[in-house]
Motif scaffolding. Structure first.
Motif, mmCIF file in Angstrom:
data_model
loop_
_atom_site.group_PDB
_atom_site.id
_atom_site.type_symbol
_atom_site.label_atom_id
_atom_site.label_comp_id
_atom_site.label_asym_id
_atom_site.label_seq_id
_atom_site.Cartn_x
_atom_site.Cartn_y
_atom_site.Cartn_z
ATOM 1 N N PRO A 177 -7.697 77.335 78.316
ATOM 2 C CA PRO A 177 -7.605 75.917 78.694
ATOM 3 C C PRO A 177 -8.707 75.065 78.071
ATOM 4 O O PRO A 177 -9.872 75.472 78.006
ATOM 5 C CB PRO A 177 -7.733 75.944 80.219
ATOM 6 C CG PRO A 177 -7.400 77.346 80.616
ATOM 7 C CD PRO A 177 -7.845 78.211 79.481
ATOM 8 N N VAL A 178 -8.322 73.886 77.604
ATOM 9 C CA VAL A 178 -9.287 72.969 77.002
ATOM 10 C C VAL A 178 -10.328 72.536 78.025
ATOM 11 O O VAL A 178 -11.518 72.435 77.713
ATOM 12 C CB VAL A 178 -8.555 71.752 76.399
ATOM 13 C CG1 VAL A 178 -9.560 70.689 75.960
ATOM 14 C CG2 VAL A 178 -7.694 72.170 75.213
ATOM 15 N N TRP A 179 -9.886 72.289 79.252
ATOM 16 C CA TRP A 179 -10.837 71.823 80.273
ATOM 17 C C TRP A 179 -11.937 72.850 80.532
ATOM 18 O O TRP A 179 -13.088 72.493 80.828
ATOM 19 C CB TRP A 179 -10.112 71.492 81.584
ATOM 20 C CG TRP A 179 -9.403 72.655 82.241
ATOM 21 C CD1 TRP A 179 -8.094 72.991 82.116
ATOM 22 C CD2 TRP A 179 -10.005 73.635 83.103
ATOM 23 N NE1 TRP A 179 -7.818 74.114 82.848
ATOM 24 C CE2 TRP A 179 -8.958 74.534 83.464
ATOM 25 C CE3 TRP A 179 -11.284 73.831 83.601
ATOM 26 C CZ2 TRP A 179 -9.182 75.620 84.312
ATOM 27 C CZ3 TRP A 179 -11.509 74.930 84.435
ATOM 28 C CH2 TRP A 179 -10.460 75.804 84.792
ATOM 29 N N LEU A 180 -11.616 74.139 80.370
ATOM 30 C CA LEU A 180 -12.628 75.176 80.551
ATOM 31 C C LEU A 180 -13.647 75.134 79.420
ATOM 32 O O LEU A 180 -14.858 75.271 79.650
ATOM 33 C CB LEU A 180 -11.957 76.543 80.623
ATOM 34 C CG LEU A 180 -12.871 77.745 80.856
ATOM 35 C CD1 LEU A 180 -13.610 77.601 82.179
ATOM 36 C CD2 LEU A 180 -12.079 79.048 80.817
ATOM 37 N N LEU A 181 -13.175 74.934 78.191
ATOM 38 C CA LEU A 181 -14.083 74.816 77.054
ATOM 39 C C LEU A 181 -14.978 73.591 77.195
ATOM 40 O O LEU A 181 -16.170 73.638 76.869
ATOM 41 C CB LEU A 181 -13.277 74.728 75.753
ATOM 42 C CG LEU A 181 -12.460 75.967 75.368
ATOM 43 C CD1 LEU A 181 -11.580 75.652 74.160
ATOM 44 C CD2 LEU A 181 -13.367 77.136 75.063
ATOM 45 N N GLN A 182 -14.405 72.498 77.673
ATOM 46 C CA GLN A 182 -15.189 71.282 77.877
ATOM 47 C C GLN A 182 -16.268 71.495 78.924
ATOM 48 O O GLN A 182 -17.390 70.994 78.793
ATOM 49 C CB GLN A 182 -14.257 70.136 78.279
ATOM 50 C CG GLN A 182 -13.311 69.701 77.173
ATOM 51 C CD GLN A 182 -12.299 68.684 77.637
ATOM 52 O OE1 GLN A 182 -12.016 68.557 78.832
ATOM 53 N NE2 GLN A 182 -11.716 67.948 76.705
ATOM 54 N N MET A 183 -15.945 72.244 79.952
ATOM 55 C CA MET A 183 -16.908 72.483 81.031
ATOM 56 C C MET A 183 -18.043 73.391 80.549
ATOM 57 O O MET A 183 -19.208 73.201 80.912
ATOM 58 C CB MET A 183 -16.200 73.111 82.225
ATOM 59 C CG MET A 183 -17.088 73.311 83.446
ATOM 60 S SD MET A 183 -16.167 73.895 84.888
ATOM 61 C CE MET A 183 -15.634 75.506 84.284
ATOM 62 N N ILE A 184 -17.711 74.353 79.703
ATOM 63 C CA ILE A 184 -18.725 75.314 79.243
ATOM 64 C C ILE A 184 -19.618 74.712 78.167
ATOM 65 O O ILE A 184 -20.849 74.846 78.211
ATOM 66 C CB ILE A 184 -18.033 76.587 78.708
ATOM 67 C CG1 ILE A 184 -17.307 77.313 79.841
ATOM 68 C CG2 ILE A 184 -19.056 77.520 78.064
ATOM 69 C CD1 ILE A 184 -16.486 78.495 79.374
ATOM 70 N N HIS A 185 -19.008 74.038 77.181
ATOM 71 C CA HIS A 185 -19.759 73.585 76.001
ATOM 72 C C HIS A 185 -20.097 72.097 76.013
ATOM 73 O O HIS A 185 -20.894 71.651 75.186
ATOM 74 C CB HIS A 185 -18.969 73.909 74.731
ATOM 75 C CG HIS A 185 -18.695 75.370 74.552
ATOM 76 N ND1 HIS A 185 -19.694 76.294 74.324
ATOM 77 C CD2 HIS A 185 -17.529 76.078 74.579
ATOM 78 C CE1 HIS A 185 -19.157 77.504 74.201
ATOM 79 N NE2 HIS A 185 -17.860 77.408 74.351
ATOM 80 N N GLY A 186 -19.492 71.320 76.881
ATOM 81 C CA GLY A 186 -19.799 69.898 76.941
ATOM 82 C C GLY A 186 -18.909 69.066 76.031
ATOM 83 O O GLY A 186 -18.242 69.591 75.122
#
Length: 255
Positions: A177-186
């Protein structure tokens, strides 16, 4: 090539016999894109070759050394095992009917590699004065994503792919999920940090290499190597620019 793997409930009625469902070409702001939608077998079929190539690469270009039988057996074992798992186990059903991939391809990246020929120690020449293969080392440098504009172009293509591939993506959800990548990496930066990290971990080569002996730089209009007598080059390496399609037909036209 940036794949985006998605999953959905098993569907049999809307899949054609071909693994590739759609290919769309677009050009915008001097960037050329290709969008593909296919079931995941098309993506996983290449996995065995990517893995086996990575095992072979460290000794692929070492001068004067032949690949050992043990190394070749290891490469063959890994490739054949992965191909068997994909083709003859339930994994094939999963890849064929429960997973699909939308693939974004940037057809004219600005990152550039190079091929070098380096002498190794004492070189023995042929009677014609040419170096022998065993006396040189071939160094292939393919630095993907070293030009920042490639990240920006891919991010633009990523956003565009949401619209182009919408008929297929609306029925599935991302495996990563993109939202997970956004949460991890900013989400800071342009393009955002999460997208750069995703590209660095997932981008694959398209494997239509060309341009290492580009016309005008290495060969002339007759495909003769500049400064070398009685030597012509006639393959994809003479292309002065990167084409937007596989190179086979263009090579046939050159020949």
């Amino acid at each position: 090539l940036l794949p985006r793997l998605r999953c959905h409930y098993p569907t049999f009625y809307d899949l054609s016999p071909s693994t590739v469902q759609a290919i769309v070409h677009e050009e915008e702001d001097l960037n050329r894109f290709q969008f593909m939608c296919c079931d995941a077998t098309a993506l996983f079929d290449g996995a065995s070759y990517y893995v086996s190539s990575s095992l072979r690469k460290p000794i692929e270009y070492q001068s004067g050394k032949q690949r050992s039988a043990a190394n070749e057996l290891l490469v063959a074992f890994v490739r054949n095992t992965l191909q068997f798992l994909i083709a003859y186990t339930p994994l094939y059903f999963l890849c064929r009917y429960c997973l699909f991939s939308t693939q974004l391809c940037l057809m004219n990246p600005k990152s550039r590699g190079r091929v070098q020929i380096k002498k190794t120690g004492t070189s023995s020449k042929t009677p014609e004065g040419l170096l022998r293969r065993r006396d040189v080392e071939i160094i292939v440098d393919s630095p993907y994503l070293t030009h920042d504009d490639d990240f920006k172009a891919l991010y633009h293509g990523w956003n565009r792919s949401e619209e182009v591939c919408e008929p297929w993506t609306k029925r599935g959800w991302d495996v990563k999920p993109v939202w997970l990548l956004q949460m991890i990496h900013g989400t800071s930066g342009s393009p955002p940090t999460w997208f750069r990290k995703m590209c660095e971990g997932n981008v694959l080569p398209y494997y239509h290499w060309c341009g290492t002996c580009a016309a005008g730089d290495v060969v002339d209009e007759s495909l003769c190597v500049i400064g070398v007598k009685k030597l012509r080059i006639c393959d994809a390496s003479v292309f002065p620019t990167i084409p937007s399609s596989p190179t086979a037909l263009t090579c046939a036209a050159v020949e």
